[in-house]
Design a protein around this motif. Structure first.
Motif: not given
Ligand SMILES: [Mg+2]
Ligand SMILES: Nc1ncnc2c1ncn2[C@@H]1O[C@H](COP(=O)(O)OP(=O)(O)OP(=O)(O)O)[C@@H](O)[C@H]1O
Lengths: 215, 365
Positions: B40-42, B158-161
């Motif tokens: 996901k983050t990648t 937005m990454d797990e904000p």
């Molecule tokens: Mg991640």
């Protein structure tokens, strides 16, 4: 006795003070600039490993006694003002490198990522994010370098550096304690004044947000 | 619109993201979800080039992002990460002003922009001069969102904000986030590992597993037509309960079958009205229709007479809230009927627990 000596040797003592301040300020300036420069280069992204090695080495180097450094420089460079300054630079650059590189390396990776993510360039990350956040540690390094430097400068007189060290060693040689004490007290006074001024300057430089104590 | 074309990222032999093909709709929220390490983050970071792809392309508004300067690209995309993303040495104002300053806006324009944004994320202007260390987690995330929106980017990543926020405050942040998005209509890519958050906030959900895209569809289709067992597992067994989060209170309001009186009405009259209607209580509003509480009748222990009492501690439901919250509130308060109010506490009607049950029973809709 003290006052008599002070008044009779006013000019000579003043010359030594100025010489001492010269030794101190030239070597500290060079140590600060080159120490910070070296730390910045060695903690750039991709070179962090080098930065960590430098951190370990400078941490260990802090344990080396000043007289050993002065003696080594004497063996290599010889006698006079220049070798004295070189010895002082070598000795006071260590805490500056140690603190600056540890300060820069300890800036939170998420903070750096956020800065890059919103469009800071590498240069902007260094000057607007990393350096301000590391500034309390860097300034602490400069303060301890300055204090150490003023003390070590007295030893530099052994290799012809001049300064208040001359007064101390003359006193010892002639067994005139009041002379030694005058030299020591003046050195201590300079150290205290310099440290207080650096502390005040630090308060101005360190960003307020970092000084806040959490609730 | 963001198009991912064959997007791949490898770390040595490890494939973190594998030939991803998907389109993230304009003005919509796409949720990326999947187990830890699924990429996901990648994927997210490839969109603003914090991570470069190994293969494939990303097209934003018809243009490959690899034709743009990475720094300029990032300044045109909002980016919010979990916690501590704020610059600790800058106050709230300077944090929000960071990108406009990089873009060299004039200070006057920056100031009015910061004020507008604080207003948008419902923070008082007095927050401007606070430092990140003085903010709560929820406040920090609001500032983080304001900072990301500062230069009015079209896209928000937005990454797990809200990952590190406690459930109560997270629900509040969700509400404001949704109402903000209603106003600003950004193209949002939102990473989460919480399926409830994905269902609640997302227009579409993309499910990843080991770098592969398993299913990408709108929320209803994900809920009721899961691609495979993996998606079913992710959703859990209680899909109908999960789907309640999509159902708004306002669509289940009943406007009759109960009594409403003015709070200032004479007690004898209220008592008459209640007994005449064959009820035990009546809801009370003030002269402007704002909800005040509930009159109820009780037989006095000593005199055995019918007496009127008033309860002003009745919990009311938000019109824009969802049925899942309503259900848990009903369970918590032990009420099977609750009043609904709109934003200014205007009385709208009631919701009945039975209606929620029949919704649960009805299944696919
Ligand atoms: Mg991640
Ligand atoms: N710099 C890296 N070097 C090697 N492998 C990496 C690197 N970054 C990520 N990976 C690997 O790539 C995969 C995907 O990582 P990613 O961070 O995208 O996962 P994620 O879905 O965001 O997980 P999480 O929910 O834990 O945040 C993981 O297996 C991870 O170990």
């Amino acid at each position: 006795m003290f006052f008599e000596y002070l008044i009779n040797n006013q000019a000579e003592i003043l010359r030594m003070i100025i010489q001492h301040l010269f030794l101190f300020s030239v070597s500290t300036m060079i140590a600060i600039i080159s120490g910070i420069f070296i730390s910045i280069i060695s903690t750039l992204e991709g070179y962090e490993k080098f930065g960590r090695v430098l951190l370990t080495v400078s941490g260990m180097a802090q344990a080396v006694p000043s007289i050993a450094v002065v003696a080594l420089v004497f063996l290599v460079v010889g006698i006079g003002m220049k070798p004295a300054i070189i010895a002082l630079i070598i000795y006071s650059i260590v805490p500056i490198i140690f603190n600056t590189s540890s300060g820069l390396l300890s800036v939170n990776a998420k903070t750096i990522e956020a800065a890059r993510g919103v469009g800071f360039t590498n240069n902007q990350i260094l000057w607007k994010i990393k350096m301000p956040i590391a500034s309390p540690v860097i300034i602490a390094g400069i303060r301890s370098a300055a204090t150490i430097n003023i003390g070590t400068a007295t030893i530099a007189s052994l290799i012809g550096g001049g300064g208040l060290g001359d007064l101390i060693f003359i006193g010892i040689k002639l067994q005139k304690h009041h002379i030694t004490i005058i030299g020591a007290v003046l050195t201590a006074l300079i150290a205290i004044i310099v440290d207080i001024s650096l502390q005040a300057a630090g308060k101005k430089i360190i960003p307020r947000g970092l000084a806040i104590v959490t609730k | 619109m963001i198009e991912l074309k064959n997007l791949t990222r490898k770390y040595g032999k490890k494939i973190a993201v594998n030939k991803l093909n998907m389109t993230m709709d304009k003005h919509r929220i796409t949720m990326l979800i999947g187990p830890s390490g699924c990429g996901k983050t990648t994927t997210l970071k490839m969109i603003n080039r914090l991570i470069e792809s190994t293969e494939g392309d990303i097209i934003i508004n018809g243009e490959s992002i690899y034709n743009l300067d990475a720094v300029q690209l990032r300044r045109s995309i909002g980016y919010v990460i979990q916690e501590i993303g704020l610059f600790p040495h800058m106050n709230v104002f300077d944090n929000i002003a960071a990108v406009p300053r990089l873009l060299q806006w004039n200070e006057k324009k920056i100031k009015s922009r910061v004020e507008d944004l604080l207003d948008l994320v419902t923070l008082n202007t007095s927050y401007m001069y606070k430092y990140p260390l003085q903010l709560s987690g929820g406040e920090s995330q609001r500032v983080g969102l304001a900072r990301a929106l500062a230069a009015d980017p079209e896209i928000l990543l937005m990454d797990e904000p809200f990952g590190a926020i406690d459930p109560i405050n997270r629900a509040k942040l969700h509400e404001s986030f949704m109402s903000i998005q209603e106003k600003i209509k950004k193209t949002i890519v939102f990473v989460t590992h919480d399926i409830n958050e994905a269902i609640k906030l997302g227009d579409k959900i993309a499910i990843l597993k080991n770098g592969d895209l398993i299913q990408h569809d709108n929320v209803n289709n994900i809920l009721y037509e899961p691609e495979n067992e993996f998606v079913e597992k992710l959703l859990g067994h209680d899909r109908n309960i999960k789907a309640l989060v999509l159902k708004k209170n306002k669509d289940y309001i009943q406007r009759d079958g109960f009594l409403v009186v003015k709070r200032g009405e004479k007690p004898e009259k209220v008592l008459d009205l209640i007994t005449a209607a064959g009820k035990k209580s009546a809801l009370a509003v003030d002269s402007e229709g704002r909800f005040e509480g509930e009159f109820f009748t009780r037989i006095s222990k000593h005199t055995k007479e019918l007496r009127l009492e008033f309860n002003d501690e009745i919990v009311s439901l938000e019109k824009n809230g969802n049925l899942q919250e309503t259900l848990s509130l009903m369970i918590e308060t032990g009420e099977s009927i609750m009043p609904v109010t709109s934003n200014k506490n205007n009385f709208e009607g009631i919701i009945n627990l039975n209606d929620i049950f029949s919704e649960l029973g009805s299944g696919e809709k």
